[in-house]
Design an enzyme around this catalytic site. Structure first.
Site, PDB file in Angstrom:
ATOM      1  N   ASP A   1      -1.899   1.819  -3.590  1.00  0.00           N
ATOM      2  CA  ASP A   1      -3.119   2.081  -2.820  1.00  0.00           C
ATOM      3  C   ASP A   1      -2.928   3.420  -2.124  1.00  0.00           C
ATOM      4  OD1 ASP A   1      -2.364  -0.621  -0.449  1.00  0.00           O
ATOM      5  OD2 ASP A   1      -1.444   1.339  -0.616  1.00  0.00           O
TER       6      ASP A   1
ATOM      7  N   HIS B   1       2.560   2.769  -2.007  1.00  0.00           N
ATOM      8  CA  HIS B   1       1.610   2.759  -0.897  1.00  0.00           C
ATOM      9  C   HIS B   1       1.590   4.160  -0.308  1.00  0.00           C
ATOM     10  CE1 HIS B   1       1.081  -1.579  -0.972  1.00  0.00           C
ATOM     11  NE2 HIS B   1       2.386  -1.776  -0.833  1.00  0.00           N
TER      12      HIS B   1
ATOM     13  N   GLU C   1       2.039  -1.826  -6.409  1.00  0.00           N
ATOM     14  CA  GLU C   1       1.166  -2.139  -5.263  1.00  0.00           C
ATOM     15  C   GLU C   1       0.363  -0.902  -4.836  1.00  0.00           C
ATOM     16  OE1 GLU C   1       3.367  -3.950  -2.083  1.00  0.00           O
ATOM     17  OE2 GLU C   1       4.643  -5.100  -3.426  1.00  0.00           O
TER      18      GLU C   1
ATOM     19  N   ASN D   1      11.834  -4.283  -6.635  1.00  0.00           N
ATOM     20  CA  ASN D   1      10.585  -3.740  -6.107  1.00  0.00           C
ATOM     21  C   ASN D   1      10.792  -3.186  -4.704  1.00  0.00           C
ATOM     22  OD1 ASN D   1       7.644  -3.511  -6.586  1.00  0.00           O
ATOM     23  ND2 ASN D   1       7.456  -4.899  -4.836  1.00  0.00           N
TER      24      ASN D   1
ATOM     25  N   GLU E   1      12.324  -5.018  -1.445  1.00  0.00           N
ATOM     26  CA  GLU E   1      12.603  -4.278  -0.211  1.00  0.00           C
ATOM     27  C   GLU E   1      13.970  -4.570   0.397  1.00  0.00           C
ATOM     28  OE1 GLU E   1       9.281  -4.906   2.425  1.00  0.00           O
ATOM     29  OE2 GLU E   1       7.810  -4.475   0.873  1.00  0.00           O
TER      30      GLU E   1
HETATM   31  O1  G3I Z   1      -2.489 -18.019   5.115  1.00  0.00           O
HETATM   32  C1  G3I Z   1      -2.389 -17.776   6.534  1.00  0.00           C
HETATM   33  C2  G3I Z   1      -3.565 -18.438   7.245  1.00  0.00           C
HETATM   34  O2  G3I Z   1      -3.458 -19.856   7.101  1.00  0.00           O
HETATM   35  C3  G3I Z   1      -3.529 -18.059   8.726  1.00  0.00           C
HETATM   36  O3  G3I Z   1      -4.658 -18.604   9.370  1.00  0.00           O
HETATM   37  C4  G3I Z   1      -3.539 -16.531   8.842  1.00  0.00           C
HETATM   38  C5  G3I Z   1      -3.497 -16.068  10.275  1.00  0.00           C
HETATM   39  O4  G3I Z   1      -2.188 -16.295  10.789  1.00  0.00           O
HETATM   40  O5  G3I Z   1      -2.378 -15.986   8.177  1.00  0.00           O
HETATM   41  C6  G3I Z   1      -2.436 -16.282   6.785  1.00  0.00           C
HETATM   42  O6  G3I Z   1      -1.298 -15.740   6.170  1.00  0.00           O
HETATM   43  C7  G3I Z   1      -1.346 -14.308   6.053  1.00  0.00           C
HETATM   44  C8  G3I Z   1      -1.196 -13.929   4.571  1.00  0.00           C
HETATM   45  O7  G3I Z   1      -1.141 -12.502   4.403  1.00  0.00           O
HETATM   46  C9  G3I Z   1      -2.354 -14.473   3.729  1.00  0.00           C
HETATM   47  O8  G3I Z   1      -3.549 -13.852   4.157  1.00  0.00           O
HETATM   48  C10 G3I Z   1      -0.164 -13.726   6.833  1.00  0.00           C
HETATM   49  O9  G3I Z   1      -0.373 -13.973   8.209  1.00  0.00           O
HETATM   50  C11 G3I Z   1      -0.074 -12.222   6.576  1.00  0.00           C
HETATM   51  O10 G3I Z   1       1.125 -11.720   7.163  1.00  0.00           O
HETATM   52  C12 G3I Z   1       0.018 -11.966   5.061  1.00  0.00           C
HETATM   53  O11 G3I Z   1       0.013 -10.567   4.873  1.00  0.00           O
HETATM   54  C13 G3I Z   1       0.485 -10.154   3.581  1.00  0.00           C
HETATM   55  C14 G3I Z   1       1.777  -9.341   3.793  1.00  0.00           C
HETATM   56  O12 G3I Z   1       2.227  -8.825   2.528  1.00  0.00           O
HETATM   57  C15 G3I Z   1       2.895 -10.187   4.381  1.00  0.00           C
HETATM   58  O13 G3I Z   1       3.271 -11.184   3.459  1.00  0.00           O
HETATM   59  C16 G3I Z   1      -0.576  -9.279   2.925  1.00  0.00           C
HETATM   60  O14 G3I Z   1      -1.714 -10.068   2.590  1.00  0.00           O
HETATM   61  C17 G3I Z   1      -0.010  -8.646   1.655  1.00  0.00           C
HETATM   62  O15 G3I Z   1      -0.939  -7.720   1.098  1.00  0.00           O
HETATM   63  C18 G3I Z   1       1.281  -7.901   1.984  1.00  0.00           C
HETATM   64  O16 G3I Z   1       1.796  -7.383   0.781  1.00  0.00           O
HETATM   65  C19 G3I Z   1       3.067  -6.727   0.917  1.00  0.00           C
HETATM   66  C20 G3I Z   1       3.877  -7.059  -0.318  1.00  0.00           C
HETATM   67  O17 G3I Z   1       4.031  -8.464  -0.452  1.00  0.00           O
HETATM   68  C21 G3I Z   1       5.216  -6.345  -0.283  1.00  0.00           C
HETATM   69  N1  G3I Z   1       5.012  -4.896  -0.131  1.00  0.00           N
HETATM   70  C22 G3I Z   1       4.235  -4.540   1.071  1.00  0.00           C
HETATM   71  C23 G3I Z   1       2.865  -5.204   1.016  1.00  0.00           C
HETATM   72  C24 G3I Z   1       2.030  -4.809   2.221  1.00  0.00           C
HETATM   73  O18 G3I Z   1       2.615  -5.293   3.391  1.00  0.00           O
END
Ligand code: G3I
Length: 338
Positions: free
Chosen positions: A267, A236, A265, A199, A157
């Site tokens: 969906d 997406h 990715e 990506n 990105e």
């Molecule tokens: O692991 C922590 C946990 O310890 C904490 O309690 C909780 C609440 O704050 O957060 C947890 O981390 C979260 C993580 O996912 C694991 O669940 C983050 O807050 C949350 O922001 C993160 O979201 C991910 C997001 O990327 C940001 O990194 C999504 O699961 C993931 O599906 C999403 O995937 C992205 C790709 O990497 C890039 N393309 C877009 C796609 C969708 O946003």
């Protein structure tokens, strides 16, 4: 063009020697699972996974049955792998890789450099210090997974949304335009065999400025010998960003640069027959382009999705196959419409 998508030499030899199992998903009767159906057309079919969900037998039952490639959704991101400068943490990512390797599955790495999911120490750097830390991160993480990751999202990105076609403003971008090239060169030096991908999302419509900007970068890289092997289209899709009518043409535009295209990715927001038809169109577009080597859906069940309320995946929250699953399996089994 680098070797076509294949399991690593080590894994392949272990599979051939009967030491490692062929992924159950692939070894299933032809056409019986998403991975087996994709394999018939020379493609892979994978899923984004989260390490803590590997403890859920309902989750792994579907994952191990249906998918041949896994992408850690978060466990290989910058904040997860280098939470403190110079101190690397690979536990959750290694768990996903071990799970995959024990089942003959392959791994996509996601992502070495991204403007998001950065640890605070990195976000606080700038200039040469940031550039040095960024390239060290790429080197150390790629080296750790060398031979175990078949393709990396090296940079994720890096282009702005909208009509500018400009780079996204980020701390990495502010170290100089050449940061993306430097990242790909560092990744290649650390892992000569992994496929190196750029990506991004919203590059599925060929006419959009962002798509054109990525296309120009990839063409420039290929012309100058910058090591890049693939473009990852996140794919997406939503009501406001639907599957483009000319999605196949977009894939072909990138493929004609001599790189693979991978749907990384996927969906699709929606439900029922409409969602099923959207998925069918996406799979058909990939099957129509030889260099479209595989599809990854971004999660296993709707409840596993980053946007679960959109019910965007192939299995419902109870792990039941949806009409979209049947449409994908059927389209994969039909193969490319020649
Ligand atoms: O692991 C922590 C946990 O310890 C904490 O309690 C909780 C609440 O704050 O957060 C947890 O981390 C979260 C993580 O996912 C694991 O669940 C983050 O807050 C949350 O922001 C993160 O979201 C991910 C997001 O990327 C940001 O990194 C999504 O699961 C993931 O599906 C999403 O995937 C992205 C790709 O990497 C890039 N393309 C877009 C796609 C969708 O946003």
């Amino acid at each position: 063009m680098r070797k076509s998508w294949s399991i690593s030499l080590v894994t392949a030899s272990l599979v051939a020697a009967g030491v490692l199992p062929v992924s159950p998903a692939v070894a299933a009767p032809p056409g019986a699972t998403l991975a087996a159906a994709a394999e018939r057309g020379g493609r892979y079919f994978g899923a984004g996974v989260q390490s803590y969900k590997l403890a859920d037998p309902a989750y792994t039952a579907i994952l191990d049955r249906e998918f041949a490639v896994v992408t850690p959704e978060n466990e290989m991101k910058l904040d997860a792998t280098e939470p403190v400068r110079g101190r690397f943490s690979f536990g959750p990512a290694d768990r996903i890789v071990a799970h995959a390797e024990q089942r003959g599955m392959r791994v996509r790495g996601h992502t070495l450099l991204w403007h998001s999911a950065q640890p605070s120490w990195l976000a606080a750097l700038q200039g040469t210090a940031l550039r040095d830390a960024m390239l060290n991160h790429v080197t150390q993480v790629a080296a750790h997974f060398r031979g175990r990751v078949q393709a990396w999202d090296v940079v994720n990105e890096a282009f702005a949304d909208g009509t500018s076609g400009a780079r996204r403003d980020s701390n990495f971008q502010r170290t100089g335009d050449d940061w993306i090239e430097a990242a790909f060169r560092a990744a290649r030096a650390a892992d000569p065999d992994a496929k190196l991908c750029y990506n991004d999302y919203n590059i599925e419509n060929r006419a959009h400025a962002k798509t054109q900007a990525v296309h120009r970068m990839v063409r420039d890289f290929r012309q100058r010998g910058v090591p890049i092997d693939c473009v990852g289209l996140q794919s997406h899709f939503t009501a406001t960003h639907p599957v483009p009518a000319d999605f196949e043409a977009t894939l072909r535009d990138f493929a004609d640069l001599g790189v693979e295209v991978q749907l990384t990715e996927l969906d699709v927001e929606g439900s029922g027959a409409t969602q099923a038809e959207d998925y069918r169109r996406v799979v058909r577009a990939c099957l129509a382009v030889d260099r479209c080597t595989g599809i990854t859906v971004w999660g296993v069940r709707d409840s596993d999705s980053w946007r679960s309320s959109a019910t965007p995946l192939l299995f419902d929250a109870n792990g039941v196959k949806k009409p979209a699953y049947t449409a994908v399996l059927d389209t994969l089994n039909r193969g490319p419409c020649r």
